[in-house]
Motif scaffolding. Sequence first.
Motif, short mmCIF file in Angstrom:
data_model
loop_
_atom_site.label_atom_id
_atom_site.label_comp_id
_atom_site.label_asym_id
_atom_site.label_seq_id
_atom_site.Cartn_x
_atom_site.Cartn_y
_atom_site.Cartn_z
N TRP A 106 0.87 -1.19 -0.26
CA TRP A 106 0.18 -0.03 0.28
C TRP A 106 1.52 1.29 0.05
O TRP A 106 0.11 2.54 0.06
CB TRP A 106 -0.97 0.33 1.02
CG TRP A 106 -0.02 0.10 2.73
CD1 TRP A 106 0.04 -1.75 2.93
CD2 TRP A 106 0.24 0.31 3.44
NE1 TRP A 106 0.50 -1.63 4.21
CE2 TRP A 106 1.05 -0.04 4.34
CE3 TRP A 106 0.54 1.64 3.57
CZ2 TRP A 106 1.82 -0.06 5.98
CZ3 TRP A 106 1.35 2.30 4.50
CH2 TRP A 106 2.22 1.56 6.05
N LEU A 107 2.27 1.24 0.22
CA LEU A 107 3.31 2.26 0.24
C LEU A 107 4.03 1.85 -0.94
O LEU A 107 4.68 1.53 -1.14
CB LEU A 107 4.30 2.33 1.19
CG LEU A 107 5.48 3.26 1.42
CD1 LEU A 107 4.27 4.96 1.27
CD2 LEU A 107 6.15 2.83 2.25
N THR A 108 4.22 3.69 -1.32
CA THR A 108 5.12 3.72 -2.19
C THR A 108 6.02 5.31 -2.26
O THR A 108 5.26 6.48 -1.91
CB THR A 108 3.98 4.20 -4.46
OG1 THR A 108 4.03 2.95 -4.04
CG2 THR A 108 5.06 3.99 -5.11
N THR A 109 6.91 4.64 -1.91
CA THR A 109 7.74 6.30 -2.14
C THR A 109 8.60 6.92 -3.00
O THR A 109 9.19 6.22 -3.86
CB THR A 109 9.01 6.35 -0.63
OG1 THR A 109 9.80 5.06 -0.89
CG2 THR A 109 7.67 5.97 0.49
N HIS A 110 8.83 8.00 -3.38
CA HIS A 110 9.74 8.35 -4.04
C HIS A 110 10.37 10.02 -3.65
O HIS A 110 10.19 10.48 -2.37
CB HIS A 110 8.89 9.42 -5.05
CG HIS A 110 7.76 8.37 -5.60
ND1 HIS A 110 7.61 8.22 -7.51
CD2 HIS A 110 6.46 8.02 -5.90
CE1 HIS A 110 6.73 7.49 -7.54
NE2 HIS A 110 6.25 7.30 -7.06
N ILE A 111 11.74 9.62 -3.58
CA ILE A 111 13.23 9.80 -2.29
C ILE A 111 13.39 11.43 -3.76
O ILE A 111 14.58 10.79 -4.75
CB ILE A 111 14.25 9.33 -1.94
CG1 ILE A 111 13.19 8.40 -1.37
CG2 ILE A 111 14.53 9.93 -1.16
CD1 ILE A 111 12.45 8.93 0.26
N PHE A 112 13.58 12.17 -3.09
CA PHE A 112 14.36 13.39 -3.81
C PHE A 112 15.71 14.56 -3.08
O PHE A 112 15.16 14.48 -2.49
CB PHE A 112 13.83 14.63 -4.70
CG PHE A 112 12.64 13.93 -5.69
CD1 PHE A 112 12.69 14.38 -6.70
CD2 PHE A 112 11.87 13.48 -4.64
CE1 PHE A 112 11.16 13.83 -8.00
CE2 PHE A 112 10.08 13.47 -5.74
CZ PHE A 112 10.04 13.14 -6.80
N TYR A 113 17.03 14.09 -3.69
CA TYR A 113 17.83 14.92 -3.33
C TYR A 113 18.40 15.92 -4.27
O TYR A 113 18.46 15.54 -5.18
CB TYR A 113 18.79 13.43 -3.25
CG TYR A 113 19.11 12.44 -1.91
CD1 TYR A 113 17.84 12.56 -1.24
CD2 TYR A 113 19.68 11.51 -1.84
CE1 TYR A 113 17.73 11.85 0.04
CE2 TYR A 113 19.28 10.54 -0.99
CZ TYR A 113 18.72 10.46 -0.16
OH TYR A 113 18.29 9.68 1.55
N GLU A 114 18.52 17.07 -3.44
CA GLU A 114 19.73 18.52 -4.20
C GLU A 114 20.96 17.28 -5.54
O GLU A 114 21.30 18.12 -5.88
CB GLU A 114 19.64 18.95 -3.65
CG GLU A 114 18.54 19.67 -3.50
CD GLU A 114 18.88 21.08 -2.52
OE1 GLU A 114 19.15 21.43 -2.91
OE2 GLU A 114 18.13 21.30 -1.50
N THR A 115 21.39 16.49 -3.97
CA THR A 115 23.22 15.89 -4.14
C THR A 115 23.17 14.61 -4.59
O THR A 115 22.91 13.99 -2.89
CB THR A 115 24.30 16.27 -3.27
OG1 THR A 115 23.58 17.98 -3.89
CG2 THR A 115 26.03 16.10 -3.80
#
Length: 399
Positions: free
Chosen positions: A322-331
């Motif tokens: 039931w969980l979907t993650t999207h991770i964003f890093y500047e670097t």
Amino acid sequence: MNTKQKELVKATVPVLKSNGTDLTKHFYTRMFKHNPELKNIFNMGNQASGKQQNALAGAVLAYAENIENPEVLINALKSIGNKHVSLNITPEQYDIVGLHLISSIKEVLGEAASPELIEAWIEAYNELAQVMISIEDEIYQSTLSKNGGWKGWREFIIAEIVEESTEIKSFYLKPKDEKAIANYLPGQFISIKTFIPSLGHEQPRQYSLSSAFSPDHYRISVKKEKNKDLPDGMVSNTLHQKNIGDEIWVSAPAGIFYADPNSEDPLVLISGGIGATPLLSMLETQKKTLQNNTIIWLHSCRDEKVHAFSDHIEDLNRNNSWLTTHIFYETVDRDSETIKKGRIDLHKMKEEILIDKAKYYICGPEAFIKAQYNSLIELGIGKENILYEEFGPQLLHLN
């Protein structure tokens, strides 16, 4: 208030728009001079940055603009009321604030502050104060009715400290009296209060509870601010220097930013930096209640080193359909299928986040919230389905 008094208050709107911050700066300077004990209650970091003065100026202006129909401000008043309850604000303190606010209006406006105008503002303030006292009394009574609920400050012990990233530590707080503690809704916060030697007095701060409720402790996760010698970083730096066994004052959970654990609506969680903490509480509560709502979580931060709870969230993502993650890093230091370089752009994520009946929760810095909120509006999400938590004084009025 009579009609004439309301018209007099509305007539001050142009002055409040152009000189409202001058008025609130004068007010706080005056109040702290005559009632220095209030420095133990007010966030002096927000005083130093000017955020508190700007927030009060905005609140006074909004009240004057809506003096004929203050009910439209009820959500904002409830948010302020929850903050006041977490600081154990009393009716007597409204008298102190009222005295200095009215005196400041006289002193700043000078000859323009006619006796009729001052009388109108006295009536306006008294009516607002009664509304706030009523809201806060209802919250106090609701908290006291809970198992383990309390009013005011209660002594807790730091039972455990966990380093979550290079700048974030979690503190597990247990009640010194070993009695029950109040339950909370995922997303709510507690206030903590501790003595700051460099200031010479206590300082309170609000921190989101960063886990699902556990009956024997609260957990907060605190980012260590870099400006340790400025008031806005003194509390976080003081907390990061504390040890297991140290004592700290804690208020009961409060706040209007939360997810209903019994709701079956999908959740879209959008966080920046330390703004992940209340959303993590929502996520862990979801797992605990086994509701299995669809949850999409988008999180943005500078890099892997500052990303708190990354392993824990990745584990939840891997083991819960039931969980979907999207991770964003500047670097980005290393290539990864789960990490995207750059910042969150909801327009590019619309296929993932536009879900029927979803509720959208945003938490992070002021500019981050505003950007994500505006993107959701542009994508056709109704305001009633967007909730946000702004750390510090309420400066945003998006809903």
